[in-house]
Design an enzyme around this catalytic site. Structure first.
Site, mmCIF file in Angstrom:
data_model
loop_
_atom_site.group_PDB
_atom_site.id
_atom_site.type_symbol
_atom_site.label_atom_id
_atom_site.label_comp_id
_atom_site.label_asym_id
_atom_site.label_seq_id
_atom_site.Cartn_x
_atom_site.Cartn_y
_atom_site.Cartn_z
ATOM 1 N N HIS A 293 0.849 -1.191 0.000
ATOM 2 C CA HIS A 293 0.000 0.000 0.000
ATOM 3 C C HIS A 293 0.881 1.235 0.000
ATOM 4 C CE1 HIS A 293 -3.279 2.719 0.997
ATOM 5 N NE2 HIS A 293 -4.074 1.745 0.583
ATOM 6 N N ASP B 19 -7.803 -5.654 0.121
ATOM 7 C CA ASP B 19 -8.260 -6.576 -0.921
ATOM 8 C C ASP B 19 -7.868 -8.025 -0.685
ATOM 9 O OD1 ASP B 19 -9.689 -4.908 -2.660
ATOM 10 O OD2 ASP B 19 -7.821 -3.979 -3.277
HETATM 11 N N1 CMC Z 1 4.018 -7.764 -4.096
HETATM 12 C C1 CMC Z 1 5.376 -7.767 -4.169
HETATM 13 N N2 CMC Z 1 6.121 -6.643 -4.083
HETATM 14 C C2 CMC Z 1 5.461 -5.484 -3.900
HETATM 15 C C3 CMC Z 1 4.065 -5.428 -3.794
HETATM 16 C C4 CMC Z 1 3.351 -6.623 -3.901
HETATM 17 N N3 CMC Z 1 2.002 -6.626 -3.845
HETATM 18 N N4 CMC Z 1 3.685 -4.155 -3.622
HETATM 19 C C5 CMC Z 1 4.809 -3.426 -3.618
HETATM 20 N N5 CMC Z 1 5.887 -4.235 -3.790
HETATM 21 C C6 CMC Z 1 7.283 -3.802 -3.865
HETATM 22 C C7 CMC Z 1 7.553 -3.256 -5.269
HETATM 23 O O1 CMC Z 1 7.977 -4.266 -6.144
HETATM 24 C C8 CMC Z 1 8.605 -2.227 -4.978
HETATM 25 O O2 CMC Z 1 9.834 -2.911 -4.798
HETATM 26 P P1 CMC Z 1 11.217 -2.258 -5.314
HETATM 27 O O3 CMC Z 1 11.350 -0.975 -4.539
HETATM 28 O O4 CMC Z 1 12.216 -3.310 -5.004
HETATM 29 O O5 CMC Z 1 11.012 -2.018 -6.791
HETATM 30 C C9 CMC Z 1 8.213 -1.647 -3.615
HETATM 31 O O6 CMC Z 1 7.463 -2.691 -2.978
HETATM 32 C C10 CMC Z 1 7.346 -0.402 -3.721
HETATM 33 O O7 CMC Z 1 6.227 -0.699 -4.561
HETATM 34 P P2 CMC Z 1 5.474 0.354 -5.490
HETATM 35 O O8 CMC Z 1 4.641 -0.369 -6.478
HETATM 36 O O9 CMC Z 1 6.474 1.337 -6.010
HETATM 37 O O10 CMC Z 1 4.568 1.073 -4.397
HETATM 38 P P3 CMC Z 1 3.364 2.036 -4.711
HETATM 39 O O11 CMC Z 1 3.157 2.821 -3.478
HETATM 40 O O12 CMC Z 1 3.591 2.777 -5.987
HETATM 41 O O13 CMC Z 1 2.160 1.041 -4.985
HETATM 42 C C11 CMC Z 1 0.416 -0.492 -4.695
HETATM 43 C C12 CMC Z 1 1.217 0.640 -4.049
HETATM 44 C C13 CMC Z 1 -0.804 -0.816 -3.833
HETATM 45 C C14 CMC Z 1 -0.076 -0.065 -6.081
HETATM 46 C C15 CMC Z 1 1.337 -1.744 -4.808
HETATM 47 O O14 CMC Z 1 1.700 -2.178 -3.516
HETATM 48 C C16 CMC Z 1 0.676 -2.858 -5.577
HETATM 49 O O15 CMC Z 1 0.710 -2.866 -6.803
HETATM 50 N N6 CMC Z 1 0.036 -3.848 -4.860
HETATM 51 C C17 CMC Z 1 -0.676 -4.916 -5.528
HETATM 52 C C18 CMC Z 1 -2.045 -4.402 -5.979
HETATM 53 C C19 CMC Z 1 -3.009 -4.246 -4.835
HETATM 54 O O16 CMC Z 1 -3.135 -5.088 -3.975
HETATM 55 N N7 CMC Z 1 -3.750 -3.113 -4.862
HETATM 56 C C20 CMC Z 1 -4.758 -2.812 -3.861
HETATM 57 C C21 CMC Z 1 -4.364 -1.621 -3.048
HETATM 58 S S1 CMC Z 1 -5.391 -1.452 -1.590
HETATM 59 C C22 CMC Z 1 -6.864 -0.856 -2.249
HETATM 60 C C23 CMC Z 1 -6.847 0.599 -2.289
HETATM 61 O O17 CMC Z 1 -6.868 1.216 -1.197
HETATM 62 O O18 CMC Z 1 -6.836 1.157 -3.403
#
Ligand code: CMC
Length: 380
Positions: A263, A317
């Site tokens: 998140h 989720d």
């Molecule tokens: N599984 C594995 N690694 C992850 C995950 C995950 N679900 N989420 C983040 N990471 C890692 C990512 O690979 C990155 O690693 P590195 O720095 O080594 O490249 C680091 O953590 C930061 O991730 P990010 O994608 O840059 O973080 P963000 O803040 O841009 O994205 C997020 C947040 C929710 C989009 C992301 O965690 C994600 O894609 N999660 C899976 C989708 C998901 O479950 N979405 C529902 C969110 S909750 C509902 C809502 O409130 O909207």
């Protein structure tokens, strides 16, 4: 003094885009509050209708005010004949979120006084659209299943009515309560992507329906609202607890994200996920089918070891998908349920922003070529 170069924050991380009184998240402690009330207390003691009042009026309702709001929602809900006609004309292959996005836009076309931008007119619109969201989703699902739409029940709550209109049967007390809690948990979440998108649209002084259409379109993406559907697909693919470890190893080797984890704000357990987990446990015991719950628990355990120290924990989720599945809800309706709840938050934020509006107009860092001479077509 030379002007400082604007700084760029990918994904606008850490950028403050608004001031709001509605919702507060403590991402380090895993806390969520609506107007200062902890989400755990609201989930335990409140109802979705009460939370709507709280978000729209910025205080808890008195008994008479809550009854009045329930009556208004009921009145708008009953006004569903032309909504059924409209929803019935969609191709049955349409994705429910696409239907809903178009339907919200259509609700704007049927507003009898579209030019009335007064606070009271917009408040009435907020109540009306919130009332119509579940009807549209339930009716669409029934049409595509070749069943007639079910008109709303006069005495059921917002959450119970959704299940009733979806199935044609009055839900059990447990099912109605679980859906009510699901709507409470999703009603608002501070400056998330879809709320921000709605606010951008609203900031041009467009209109409430356009803002909500933007919100629904933005929520649809799997990085925001669509993750719980992806979680259930992942569970189906994994199939059994024994396969979890190899599935995760392969996913990590391919640098795939695990849906339902991570998140932007929570760097610890999402408090909503904790509440959903409790209901997922309870429902799976009641069903006598623990397979998906156990796979989820194993994923959680292994993810904790792999990435817990990086602040990646279950989000809302991760357990919600299996909760809805236990209630017999089709997986492509999970994000529409999120929208049904978030209608309250989107409308509340838009109404709040209009009290002190300023158009959103951020900047970008230019990375293209410098000024140069235009080359006529025959000289290129
Ligand atoms: N599984 C594995 N690694 C992850 C995950 C995950 N679900 N989420 C983040 N990471 C890692 C990512 O690979 C990155 O690693 P590195 O720095 O080594 O490249 C680091 O953590 C930061 O991730 P990010 O994608 O840059 O973080 P963000 O803040 O841009 O994205 C997020 C947040 C929710 C989009 C992301 O965690 C994600 O894609 N999660 C899976 C989708 C998901 O479950 N979405 C529902 C969110 S909750 C509902 C809502 O409130 O909207």
């Amino acid at each position: 003094m030379p002007e400082a170069a604007p700084s760029f924050s990918p994904g606008l991380e850490g950028v403050v885009a608004a001031k709001s009184r509605l919702c507060q998240i403590d991402g380090t402690q895993g806390k969520l509050y609506y107007l200062g009330y902890a989400i755990e207390d609201l989930a335990e003691h409140s109802s979705f209708e009460e939370v709507c009042f709280l978000l729209w009026r910025e205080r808890l309702p008195r008994a008479r005010e809550l009854e009045e709001l329930r009556g208004q929602l009921q009145e708008y809900r009953q006004d569903c004949r032309d909504l059924f006609d409209f929803v019935g004309r969609f191709p049955h292959t349409a994705r429910p979120m696409d239907m809903l996005r178009t339907c919200v836009s259509w609700l704007g076309c049927r507003d009898p006084h579209p030019g009335d931008a007064s606070g009271e007119a917009n408040f009435r619109r907020a109540v009306a659209v919130t009332a119509h969201f579940p009807t549209a989703v339930a009716a669409f699902h029934r049409f595509r299943e070749k069943q007639s739409p079910v008109p709303p029940h006069a005495r059921l709550s917002h959450a119970a009515n959704f299940l009733y209109m979806l199935t044609g049967k009055q839900p059990s007390d447990l099912a109605a309560r679980v859906m009510d809690v699901a709507l409470i948990l999703h009603a608002d979440h501070e400056m998330n992507a879809s709320t921000f998108a709605s606010l951008v649209t609203a900031s041009t002084m467009s209109d409430l329906y356009s803002a909500l259409t933007t919100g629904v379109g933005t929520l649809k993406g799997p990085l925001h609202g669509g993750a719980n559907e992806a979680v259930v697909q992942m569970l189906e693919k994994i199939g059994s607890v024994e396969n979890v470890e190899s599935y995760l190893s392969e996913a990590f080797a391919q640098k795939k994200k695990i849906m339902g984890f991570g998140h932007r704000v929570y760097k610890t357990y999402d408090p909503r996920a904790r509440i959903f987990k409790r209901y997922a446990d309870e429902l799976s015991r009641a069903d006598g089918d623990r397979r998906f719950f156990e796979i989820n628990e194993r994923i959680e355990e292994l993810m904790q070891k792999r990435v817990g120290s990086h602040g990646i924990y279950p989000n809302v989720d991760f357990y919600s998908g299996i909760v809805y599945r236990s209630l017999g809800v089709a997986s492509d309706l999970f994000t529409p349920i999120f929208s049904i709840a978030r209608a309250a938050g989107w409308t509340a934020h838009v109404l709040e922003s209009w009290q002190k509006n300023r158009i959103y107009r951020p900047a970008s860092v230019y990375e293209g070529p410098g000024p140069r001479a235009y080359v006529p077509l025959d000289e290129r």
